[in-house]
Write an enzyme that holds these catalytic residues in place. Structure first.
Site, PDB file in Angstrom:
ATOM      1  N   HIS A 125      -1.489   0.283  11.821  1.00 60.65           N
ATOM      2  CA  HIS A 125      -1.975   0.256  10.433  1.00 60.65           C
ATOM      3  C   HIS A 125      -2.977   1.399  10.230  1.00 60.65           C
ATOM      4  CE1 HIS A 125      -3.899  -1.061   6.743  1.00 60.65           C
ATOM      5  NE2 HIS A 125      -2.901  -1.895   6.561  1.00 60.65           N
ATOM      6  N   GLU A 145      -5.586   1.725   8.518  1.00 60.56           N
ATOM      7  CA  GLU A 145      -7.014   1.347   8.587  1.00 60.56           C
ATOM      8  C   GLU A 145      -7.498   1.317  10.035  1.00 60.56           C
ATOM      9  OE1 GLU A 145      -8.354  -2.282   6.454  1.00 60.56           O
ATOM     10  OE2 GLU A 145      -9.508  -2.704   8.266  1.00 60.56           O
ATOM     11  N   SER A 187      -2.097  -5.193  -3.888  1.00 58.34           N
ATOM     12  CA  SER A 187      -1.646  -3.857  -4.291  1.00 58.34           C
ATOM     13  C   SER A 187      -0.740  -3.902  -5.525  1.00 58.34           C
ATOM     14  CB  SER A 187      -0.921  -3.194  -3.119  1.00 58.34           C
ATOM     15  OG  SER A 187       0.038  -4.083  -2.586  1.00 58.34           O
TER      16      SER A 187
END
Ligand code: SF4
Length: 295
Positions: free
Chosen positions: A123, A125, A260
């Protein structure tokens, strides 16, 4: 037919901020790029592309006179310095909660702790957080935590969207393995609030619609939670996927959306249900209402 919309449906604070910064950035003479997908929502990405934003996977297209958005997931210091070397102007939309995790990881390292990051190593992040420390250890499952060796000390941070039960279990395992353990719970409550609301709403309606990208993991998770409580749950990306037969015998419809999913996509779904109802395509009683928040 009554329509209830979860209070937290749609963009979380960090995503809303990033999209606003990205849209404001388009007001610029040179080319505006975004490094990676700004959000996991195909329709919003298409909208931003139509407005002139270009999405890139690496810094090679950047040059002086262009502008680049760093999305809410953040990047490593190495990537940031590569961007700066190109001379492009940087609009840093890293979510402040993600920045906080990066800073906590750096602090732990400075204090002498080996740093463990709990989360998905693929990911963006986690890739960004890991890039802030010299020798990050990453674990994404209980098996991986169990396989860690005994240690004298360890500092822990985690992905902002991590499942709280995994976090608790991982920490309890580490208590037996590590003499000096320093833990920061860096989970952002945007995820848990959405999941709690989805569970409650699904239990109080006849039909649940979960709106958001099929590639959005947090939307998919909301769908799974809802489906467990209410089998009459559907994950849709847009109003075009709605089937009138889902509404047979339905008096209450619940709607939630991933972090999102833009508000305009949720609005389209609500408007479409109202249109079907007005046209007699689906039956319903009374007037559509929203619960929890204003449309
Ligand atoms: S989920 Fe939380 S940490 Fe992630 S972007 Fe949204 S507000 Fe920021």
């Amino acid at each position: 037919m009554e329509i209830k919309i979860a209070k937290s449906a749609g963009f979380c604070w960090g995503v809303k901020r990033a999209v606003k910064m990205a849209v404001n950035s388009l007001n610029f003479e040179g080319k505006t790029y975004c490094l990676g997908e700004l959000i996991h929502n195909r329709r919003e990405i298409e909208r931003l592309k139509a407005l002139g934003m270009e999405f890139i996977d690496n810094v090679s297209s950047l040059k002086k006179g262009s502008r680049v958005i760093i999305r809410s997931h953040g990047v490593s210091p190495k990537v940031l310095s590569e961007i700066k070397e190109t001379g492009a102007e940087v609009v840093d939309a890293t979510c402040p909660f993600v920045k906080d995790v990066q800073q906590k990881a750096v602090k732990l390292e400075k204090e002498g702790y080996p740093v463990l990051i709990l989360g998905n190593p693929r990911h963006p992040e986690i890739i960004g957080i890991a890039g802030h420390v010299k020798e990050p250890i990453i674990a994404n499952s209980i098996e991986e935590v169990l396989s860690l060796p005994k240690m004298a000390s360890l500092g822990v941070v985690c992905q902002t969207t991590l499942n709280i039960n995994f976090f608790k279990e991982a920490v309890s395992i580490l208590l037996d393995k590590v003499k000096e353990l320093k833990v920061y719970n860096t989970i952002c409550n945007a995820t848990s609030v959405r999941q709690k609301e989805a569970r409650e709403l699904a239990g109080s309606v006849d039909l649940m619609l979960i709106v958001g990208g099929k590639n959005s993991s947090n939307t998919t998770k909301l769908y799974q939670i809802s489906k467990r409580v209410n089998p009459n749950s559907y994950h849709i990306e847009s109003k075009d996927e709605i089937e009138p037969e889902w509404f047979k015998g339905v008096e209450k419809v619940g709607i939630t959306a991933g972090a999102s999913t833009p508000q305009w996509v949720i609005d389209e779904v609500v408007d479409y249900i109202r249109t079907l109802e007005k046209g007699g395509v689906i039956s319903g009683r009374g007037v559509c209402q929203t619960a929890g928040r204003e449309l």
